[in-house]
Design a protein around this motif. Sequence first.
Motif, PDB file in Angstrom:
ATOM      1  N   THR A  81       1.106  -1.327   0.111  1.00 49.39           N
ATOM      2  CA  THR A  81      -0.428   0.336   0.320  1.00 49.39           C
ATOM      3  C   THR A  81       0.764   1.614  -0.019  1.00 49.39           C
ATOM      4  OG1 THR A  81      -1.555  -1.454   1.398  1.00 49.39           O
ATOM      5  CG2 THR A  81      -2.083   1.141   0.838  1.00 49.39           C
ATOM      6  N   LEU A  82       1.650   1.460   0.831  1.00 55.39           N
ATOM      7  CA  LEU A  82       2.759   2.861   0.821  1.00 55.39           C
ATOM      8  C   LEU A  82       3.641   2.570  -0.356  1.00 55.39           C
ATOM      9  CD1 LEU A  82       3.556   4.040   2.717  1.00 55.39           C
ATOM     10  CD2 LEU A  82       5.475   3.312   3.204  1.00 55.39           C
ATOM     11  N   TRP A  83       3.516   1.254  -1.247  1.00 56.56           N
ATOM     12  CA  TRP A  83       4.307   1.793  -2.860  1.00 56.56           C
ATOM     13  C   TRP A  83       3.074   2.257  -3.190  1.00 56.56           C
ATOM     14  CZ3 TRP A  83       9.958   1.121  -4.245  1.00 56.56           C
ATOM     15  CH2 TRP A  83      10.321   0.781  -3.621  1.00 56.56           C
ATOM     16  N   ALA A  84       2.208   2.012  -3.596  1.00 57.30           N
ATOM     17  CA  ALA A  84       0.869   2.288  -4.035  1.00 57.30           C
ATOM     18  C   ALA A  84       0.868   4.304  -4.314  1.00 57.30           C
ATOM     19  CB  ALA A  84      -0.200   1.654  -3.615  1.00 57.30           C
ATOM     20  N   MET A  85       0.961   4.078  -2.584  1.00 60.43           N
ATOM     21  CA  MET A  85       1.507   5.691  -2.311  1.00 60.43           C
ATOM     22  C   MET A  85       2.017   6.580  -3.418  1.00 60.43           C
ATOM     23  SD  MET A  85      -0.132   5.378   1.214  1.00 60.43           S
ATOM     24  CE  MET A  85      -0.345   6.825   2.151  1.00 60.43           C
ATOM     25  N   GLY A  86       3.076   5.764  -2.714  1.00 58.04           N
ATOM     26  CA  GLY A  86       4.617   6.841  -4.128  1.00 58.04           C
ATOM     27  C   GLY A  86       4.431   6.662  -5.224  1.00 58.04           C
ATOM     28  N   ILE A  87       3.497   5.192  -6.127  1.00 60.01           N
ATOM     29  CA  ILE A  87       3.163   5.188  -7.198  1.00 60.01           C
ATOM     30  C   ILE A  87       2.230   6.945  -7.678  1.00 60.01           C
ATOM     31  CG2 ILE A  87       1.974   4.397  -9.497  1.00 60.01           C
ATOM     32  CD1 ILE A  87       3.843   1.665  -8.220  1.00 60.01           C
ATOM     33  N   GLU A  88       1.022   6.691  -6.393  1.00 52.16           N
ATOM     34  CA  GLU A  88       0.651   7.806  -6.587  1.00 52.16           C
ATOM     35  C   GLU A  88       0.474   9.036  -6.552  1.00 52.16           C
ATOM     36  OE1 GLU A  88      -2.475   6.826  -4.044  1.00 52.16           O
ATOM     37  OE2 GLU A  88      -3.221   4.973  -5.602  1.00 52.16           O
ATOM     38  N   GLN A  89       1.820   9.136  -5.883  1.00 52.73           N
ATOM     39  CA  GLN A  89       2.844  10.313  -5.096  1.00 52.73           C
ATOM     40  C   GLN A  89       3.534  10.635  -6.684  1.00 52.73           C
ATOM     41  OE1 GLN A  89       4.415  10.891  -1.875  1.00 52.73           O
ATOM     42  NE2 GLN A  89       5.768  12.952  -2.596  1.00 52.73           N
ATOM     43  N   MET A  90       4.386  10.080  -7.544  1.00 52.98           N
ATOM     44  CA  MET A  90       4.971  10.699  -9.016  1.00 52.98           C
ATOM     45  C   MET A  90       3.398  10.468  -9.481  1.00 52.98           C
ATOM     46  SD  MET A  90       8.291   7.796  -8.961  1.00 52.98           S
ATOM     47  CE  MET A  90       8.461   8.062 -10.122  1.00 52.98           C
ATOM     48  N   LEU A  91       2.734  10.065  -9.813  1.00 47.65           N
ATOM     49  CA  LEU A  91       1.787  10.726 -10.948  1.00 47.65           C
ATOM     50  C   LEU A  91       1.084  11.324 -10.614  1.00 47.65           C
ATOM     51  CD1 LEU A  91      -0.162   6.903 -11.468  1.00 47.65           C
ATOM     52  CD2 LEU A  91       1.877   7.753 -12.852  1.00 47.65           C
ATOM     53  N   SER A  92       0.814  12.210  -9.702  1.00 49.82           N
ATOM     54  CA  SER A  92       0.164  13.372  -9.508  1.00 49.82           C
ATOM     55  C   SER A  92       1.193  13.911 -10.088  1.00 49.82           C
ATOM     56  CB  SER A  92      -0.019  14.026  -8.002  1.00 49.82           C
ATOM     57  OG  SER A  92       0.650  13.510  -7.417  1.00 49.82           O
ATOM     58  N   ALA A  93       2.748  13.966  -9.900  1.00 49.02           N
ATOM     59  CA  ALA A  93       4.179  15.734 -10.046  1.00 49.02           C
ATOM     60  C   ALA A  93       4.313  15.219 -11.102  1.00 49.02           C
ATOM     61  CB  ALA A  93       4.714  15.313  -9.107  1.00 49.02           C
ATOM     62  N   ARG A  94       3.597  14.020 -12.453  1.00 46.92           N
ATOM     63  CA  ARG A  94       4.569  13.657 -13.799  1.00 46.92           C
ATOM     64  C   ARG A  94       4.941  15.264 -14.308  1.00 46.92           C
ATOM     65  NH1 ARG A  94       1.464   9.556 -17.677  1.00 46.92           N
ATOM     66  NH2 ARG A  94       3.070   9.830 -19.503  1.00 46.92           N
ATOM     67  N   GLU A  95       3.995  16.570 -14.431  1.00 44.79           N
ATOM     68  CA  GLU A  95       4.732  17.406 -15.238  1.00 44.79           C
ATOM     69  C   GLU A  95       5.971  17.761 -15.178  1.00 44.79           C
ATOM     70  OE1 GLU A  95       2.703  17.947 -11.740  1.00 44.79           O
ATOM     71  OE2 GLU A  95       1.750  17.145 -13.309  1.00 44.79           O
ATOM     72  N   LYS A  96       6.714  17.702 -13.585  1.00 47.95           N
ATOM     73  CA  LYS A  96       8.019  17.720 -12.704  1.00 47.95           C
ATOM     74  C   LYS A  96       8.768  16.496 -13.348  1.00 47.95           C
ATOM     75  CE  LYS A  96       5.985  20.558  -9.472  1.00 47.95           C
ATOM     76  NZ  LYS A  96       5.907  20.121  -7.680  1.00 47.95           N
ATOM     77  N   LEU A  97       8.649  15.690 -14.138  1.00 48.26           N
ATOM     78  CA  LEU A  97       9.230  14.237 -14.138  1.00 48.26           C
ATOM     79  C   LEU A  97       9.807  14.556 -15.792  1.00 48.26           C
ATOM     80  CD1 LEU A  97       7.671  11.546 -12.313  1.00 48.26           C
ATOM     81  CD2 LEU A  97       8.706  12.619 -11.670  1.00 48.26           C
ATOM     82  N   THR A  98      11.337  13.793 -15.502  1.00 52.32           N
ATOM     83  CA  THR A  98      12.066  13.631 -16.760  1.00 52.32           C
ATOM     84  C   THR A  98      11.125  12.358 -17.262  1.00 52.32           C
ATOM     85  OG1 THR A  98      13.548  15.869 -16.492  1.00 52.32           O
ATOM     86  CG2 THR A  98      14.798  14.055 -19.002  1.00 52.32           C
ATOM     87  N   LEU A  99      10.470  12.430 -19.268  1.00 55.68           N
ATOM     88  CA  LEU A  99      10.074  11.131 -19.318  1.00 55.68           C
ATOM     89  C   LEU A  99      10.616  11.315 -20.529  1.00 55.68           C
ATOM     90  CD1 LEU A  99       6.338  12.087 -18.556  1.00 55.68           C
ATOM     91  CD2 LEU A  99       7.927  10.371 -16.429  1.00 55.68           C
ATOM     92  N   PRO A 100      10.299   9.844 -20.669  1.00 48.12           N
ATOM     93  CA  PRO A 100      10.863   8.346 -20.019  1.00 48.12           C
ATOM     94  C   PRO A 100      11.337   8.260 -19.079  1.00 48.12           C
ATOM     95  CG  PRO A 100      11.726   8.053 -21.984  1.00 48.12           C
ATOM     96  CD  PRO A 100      11.566   9.352 -22.155  1.00 48.12           C
ATOM     97  N   LEU A 101      10.460   7.372 -18.342  1.00 50.74           N
ATOM     98  CA  LEU A 101      11.683   6.964 -17.345  1.00 50.74           C
ATOM     99  C   LEU A 101      12.715   5.738 -17.221  1.00 50.74           C
ATOM    100  CD1 LEU A 101       9.376   6.917 -13.730  1.00 50.74           C
ATOM    101  CD2 LEU A 101      11.012   8.919 -14.450  1.00 50.74           C
ATOM    102  N   ASP A 102      13.944   5.913 -16.066  1.00 53.49           N
ATOM    103  CA  ASP A 102      15.159   5.195 -17.173  1.00 53.49           C
ATOM    104  C   ASP A 102      15.033   3.682 -16.212  1.00 53.49           C
ATOM    105  OD1 ASP A 102      15.215   6.191 -19.284  1.00 53.49           O
ATOM    106  OD2 ASP A 102      17.407   6.886 -18.327  1.00 53.49           O
ATOM    107  N   ASN A 103      14.669   4.100 -14.332  1.00 50.53           N
ATOM    108  CA  ASN A 103      14.442   2.720 -13.400  1.00 50.53           C
ATOM    109  C   ASN A 103      13.556   3.311 -12.340  1.00 50.53           C
ATOM    110  OD1 ASN A 103      15.812   5.284 -12.201  1.00 50.53           O
ATOM    111  ND2 ASN A 103      17.896   4.578 -13.219  1.00 50.53           N
TER     112      ASN A 103
END
Length: 182
Positions: free
Chosen positions: A91-113
Amino acid sequence: MQLTCPCCGEQFPLEAGMADDEGKRLAALFAGMEPKLGKAVLQYLRLFSPAKRSLRTSKAIRLVEDLLTLVNPGTVSRDARTNDSRRATQTLWAMGIEQMLSAREKLTLPLDNHHYLRAVVFGLAGDTQAVAAAAEASRARPAGTGPLRTDDYFLKLSQINGDESKGLISPEEAEKRRRELA
């Protein structure tokens, strides 16, 4: 989710991808996950898709296997160089993924790892409020609602697809039932 054929590059729905061995292997990986994590991982895989192509099934398999290697021990470390680890549930991993998805515009995509996700989950694992929320979400899940066994999933999916192809249910109803399986 759309997958890409390794032969021709054509896109097709995830359900159709389960007709081949790689699709079955990918589905089996998802079958062992808590539903909340499985849904989050499906969305998370989109962060790895190249800009002008879809994610190949073989790469999706590798990414999910690598992610499960991080998730299954029940702990998380900030990076591979440190021994400092914290308890981390699915559940904590799912929360981490959801946090990343909500900040998608700040990420450099595509991710490598999965390095950034690991750092996010490590931070959440150190946050007592996040840990409490994850524990509450895990307790709130009704008993007996675990993921379907792989063979049950494929049986139900084939029933839905058959009913749709015979015209017994509408395409909209079939899609609704497929989503409920996830």
